[in-house]
Design a protein around this motif. Structure first.
Motif, mmCIF file in Angstrom:
data_model
loop_
_atom_site.group_PDB
_atom_site.id
_atom_site.type_symbol
_atom_site.label_atom_id
_atom_site.label_comp_id
_atom_site.label_asym_id
_atom_site.label_seq_id
_atom_site.Cartn_x
_atom_site.Cartn_y
_atom_site.Cartn_z
ATOM 1 N N GLU A 240 0.828 -1.209 0.000
ATOM 2 C CA GLU A 240 0.000 0.000 0.000
ATOM 3 C C GLU A 240 0.860 1.256 0.000
ATOM 4 O OE1 GLU A 240 -0.336 -2.559 2.019
ATOM 5 O OE2 GLU A 240 -2.287 -3.416 1.480
ATOM 6 N N ALA A 241 1.959 1.218 0.756
ATOM 7 C CA ALA A 241 2.841 2.381 0.818
ATOM 8 C C ALA A 241 3.543 2.602 -0.514
ATOM 9 C CB ALA A 241 3.875 2.199 1.935
ATOM 10 N N LEU A 242 3.998 1.515 -1.130
ATOM 11 C CA LEU A 242 4.672 1.626 -2.427
ATOM 12 C C LEU A 242 3.709 2.128 -3.493
ATOM 13 C CD1 LEU A 242 5.420 0.125 -5.338
ATOM 14 C CD2 LEU A 242 7.283 1.177 -4.028
ATOM 15 N N ALA A 243 2.481 1.611 -3.488
ATOM 16 C CA ALA A 243 1.480 2.042 -4.465
ATOM 17 C C ALA A 243 1.192 3.532 -4.320
ATOM 18 C CB ALA A 243 0.205 1.227 -4.306
ATOM 19 N N ALA A 244 0.991 3.975 -3.085
ATOM 20 C CA ALA A 244 0.675 5.385 -2.843
ATOM 21 C C ALA A 244 1.848 6.283 -3.220
ATOM 22 C CB ALA A 244 0.303 5.592 -1.381
ATOM 23 N N ARG A 245 3.054 5.838 -2.905
ATOM 24 C CA ARG A 245 4.224 6.657 -3.197
ATOM 25 C C ARG A 245 4.448 6.784 -4.698
ATOM 26 N NH1 ARG A 245 9.754 4.895 -0.503
ATOM 27 N NH2 ARG A 245 8.655 5.634 1.351
ATOM 28 N N THR A 246 4.344 5.673 -5.430
ATOM 29 C CA THR A 246 4.558 5.754 -6.873
ATOM 30 C C THR A 246 3.459 6.572 -7.549
ATOM 31 O OG1 THR A 246 3.484 3.591 -7.197
ATOM 32 C CG2 THR A 246 5.888 3.617 -6.998
ATOM 33 N N ALA A 247 2.252 6.499 -7.017
ATOM 34 C CA ALA A 247 1.169 7.327 -7.562
ATOM 35 C C ALA A 247 1.470 8.801 -7.336
ATOM 36 C CB ALA A 247 -0.162 6.946 -6.924
ATOM 37 N N GLU A 248 1.928 9.132 -6.148
ATOM 38 C CA GLU A 248 2.271 10.522 -5.853
ATOM 39 C C GLU A 248 3.432 10.989 -6.726
ATOM 40 O OE1 GLU A 248 2.573 14.287 -4.689
ATOM 41 O OE2 GLU A 248 0.896 12.924 -4.338
ATOM 42 N N ASN A 249 4.410 10.119 -6.936
ATOM 43 C CA ASN A 249 5.536 10.477 -7.804
ATOM 44 C C ASN A 249 5.070 10.738 -9.235
ATOM 45 O OD1 ASN A 249 7.170 10.027 -5.583
ATOM 46 N ND2 ASN A 249 7.893 8.033 -6.270
ATOM 47 N N THR A 250 4.139 9.917 -9.714
ATOM 48 C CA THR A 250 3.603 10.108 -11.060
ATOM 49 C C THR A 250 2.839 11.419 -11.150
ATOM 50 O OG1 THR A 250 3.396 7.708 -11.304
ATOM 51 C CG2 THR A 250 2.204 9.068 -12.894
ATOM 52 N N ARG A 251 2.033 11.686 -10.142
ATOM 53 C CA ARG A 251 1.278 12.956 -10.129
ATOM 54 C C ARG A 251 2.228 14.149 -10.155
ATOM 55 N NH1 ARG A 251 -2.141 10.321 -6.325
ATOM 56 N NH2 ARG A 251 -1.034 11.305 -4.611
ATOM 57 N N ARG A 252 3.257 14.080 -9.336
ATOM 58 C CA ARG A 252 4.187 15.215 -9.261
ATOM 59 C C ARG A 252 4.955 15.382 -10.573
ATOM 60 N NH1 ARG A 252 7.007 13.371 -5.595
ATOM 61 N NH2 ARG A 252 8.781 12.678 -6.862
ATOM 62 N N ARG A 253 5.480 14.294 -11.093
ATOM 63 C CA ARG A 253 6.294 14.384 -12.304
ATOM 64 C C ARG A 253 5.490 14.899 -13.497
ATOM 65 N NH1 ARG A 253 10.925 15.596 -13.755
ATOM 66 N NH2 ARG A 253 11.787 14.211 -12.145
ATOM 67 N N LEU A 254 4.260 14.429 -13.641
ATOM 68 C CA LEU A 254 3.444 14.779 -14.803
ATOM 69 C C LEU A 254 2.442 15.887 -14.507
ATOM 70 C CD1 LEU A 254 2.823 11.193 -16.223
ATOM 71 C CD2 LEU A 254 4.607 12.832 -16.839
ATOM 72 N N ARG A 255 2.516 16.428 -13.307
ATOM 73 C CA ARG A 255 1.645 17.526 -12.889
ATOM 74 C C ARG A 255 0.165 17.144 -13.055
ATOM 75 N NH1 ARG A 255 5.857 20.220 -15.657
ATOM 76 N NH2 ARG A 255 4.581 20.700 -17.484
ATOM 77 N N LEU A 256 -0.171 15.973 -12.554
ATOM 78 C CA LEU A 256 -1.542 15.487 -12.643
ATOM 79 C C LEU A 256 -2.394 16.075 -11.518
ATOM 80 C CD1 LEU A 256 -0.973 11.666 -13.333
ATOM 81 C CD2 LEU A 256 -1.022 13.579 -14.957
ATOM 82 N N PRO A 257 -3.722 16.068 -11.676
ATOM 83 C CA PRO A 257 -4.601 16.496 -10.591
ATOM 84 C C PRO A 257 -4.443 15.593 -9.380
ATOM 85 C CG PRO A 257 -5.797 16.311 -12.667
ATOM 86 C CD PRO A 257 -4.470 15.688 -12.883
ATOM 87 N N GLN A 258 -4.904 16.062 -8.253
ATOM 88 C CA GLN A 258 -4.843 15.271 -7.030
ATOM 89 C C GLN A 258 -5.901 14.158 -7.072
ATOM 90 O OE1 GLN A 258 -2.370 15.459 -4.666
ATOM 91 N NE2 GLN A 258 -1.541 16.759 -6.304
ATOM 92 N N ASP A 259 -5.921 13.332 -6.021
ATOM 93 C CA ASP A 259 -6.666 12.076 -5.995
ATOM 94 C C ASP A 259 -8.094 12.166 -6.547
ATOM 95 O OD1 ASP A 259 -4.387 11.707 -4.597
ATOM 96 O OD2 ASP A 259 -5.298 10.567 -2.976
ATOM 97 N N GLY A 260 -8.852 13.111 -6.026
ATOM 98 C CA GLY A 260 -10.264 13.169 -6.372
ATOM 99 C C GLY A 260 -10.510 13.369 -7.846
ATOM 100 N N ALA A 261 -9.638 14.157 -8.491
ATOM 101 C CA ALA A 261 -9.830 14.457 -9.907
ATOM 102 C C ALA A 261 -9.441 13.300 -10.797
ATOM 103 C CB ALA A 261 -9.010 15.687 -10.283
ATOM 104 N N LEU A 262 -8.753 12.292 -10.233
ATOM 105 C CA LEU A 262 -8.296 11.190 -11.056
ATOM 106 C C LEU A 262 -9.310 10.073 -11.176
ATOM 107 C CD1 LEU A 262 -4.599 10.823 -9.905
ATOM 108 C CD2 LEU A 262 -5.371 11.435 -12.176
ATOM 109 N N THR A 263 -10.319 10.074 -10.362
ATOM 110 C CA THR A 263 -11.175 8.906 -10.278
ATOM 111 C C THR A 263 -12.490 9.079 -11.026
ATOM 112 O OG1 THR A 263 -12.098 9.699 -8.188
ATOM 113 C CG2 THR A 263 -10.195 8.242 -8.056
ATOM 114 N N GLY A 264 -12.575 10.026 -11.924
ATOM 115 C CA GLY A 264 -13.826 10.413 -12.557
ATOM 116 C C GLY A 264 -14.660 9.328 -13.129
#
Length: 264
Positions: A240-264
């Protein structure tokens, strides 16, 4: 949450349609996807951008694969820049060098690679790098073309620690695909265990490179869960920690929206 940071889902790969494939992955627990569009006529790039425009859980990357470098002309380059500027397109790629098959001549690959790094700098978006059997030339072009101005991702990381250290210094993160689960991938596993936690991502590169236990079968975005579990075990971290961290890294690197905006 977990993000597949690199997948191909255009119709030539999945006849049942991208929505069916992505919905299966959502049901398995994958929250968002970076869909990469590359081919010789930009049809896959257009497809990826259109898919991202209508699905809030999809973001697009557009580029020209080194296999198709010979096909890139001024008209295609101009259209690719238009696509790259779209808000739903978060990166330029995958681009780079591939000296394994040599579908395009080496000098053409190198010229196109440099041109596409320049395009990424113009549109101010990060780069997704494909490199195969070309480590020194890849790094040299990234350095000469000032790719660190925008940074990006070494997709499907398959090199050694020395390459990783130089890529990290150029502001490129390391994305691990199903290859890291293969028994023969010792050097890649060592890098996955060692790499800074804030500089790693996970991906499928679907429909290619399915992780164990699906090796040899068609890879799907939902399989990123198996790659992430394997990387977590290598690093001695909870999944769970690895999944959350890699997701956060992807968001930061690609300047993606935060969690809520990704689950549309």
């Amino acid at each position: 949450m977990i993000i597949d940071s690199h997948c191909h889902v255009d119709p030539r790969h999945f006849r049942e349609g991208a929505d069916a494939v992505l919905d299966r992955a959502r049901a398995a627990g994958v929250d968002a996807f970076v869909v990469v569009g590359v081919d010789a006529d930009l049809s896959a790039a257009r497809f990826a951008a259109a898919l991202a425009a209508r699905r809030a859980d999809v973001h697009a990357a557009v580029g020209v694969h080194p296999h198709d470098a010979s096909a890139l002309d001024d008209r295609m380059l101009a259209e690719l820049e238009v696509l790259a500027r779209l808000p739903e397109v978060v990166a330029v790629g995958e681009i780079g060098l591939d000296y394994h098959y040599m579908h395009s001549p080496k000098d053409t690959q190198q010229r196109v690679f440099a041109d596409l790094v320049a395009l990424a700098r113009r549109v101010e978006k990060p780069i997704v790098i494909h490199t195969r059997e070309a480590p020194e030339d890849t790094l040299a072009i990234l350095e000469r073309a000032q790719a660190s101005d925008v940074g990006g991702i070494i997709h499907c990381f398959s090199e050694d620690r020395a390459f990783a250290e130089r890529a990290l210094a150029l502001d490129f993160d390391l994305s691990f695909s199903g290859i890291v689960t293969f028994k023969t991938a010792r050097a890649i596993q060592e890098v996955a265990a060692w790499a800074p936690g804030d500089r790693i991502l996970v991906e499928t590169d679907s429909p290619y490179l399915a992780p164990v236990p699906f090796r040899g079968k068609r890879c799907e975005p939902g399989h990123v869960l198996h790659t992430a579990r394997f990387v977590a075990e290598l690093r001695g971290e909870p999944f769970e920690a690895l999944a959350a961290r890699t997701a956060e890294n992807t968001r930061r690197r690609l300047r993606l929206p935060q969690d809520g905006a990704l689950t549309g």
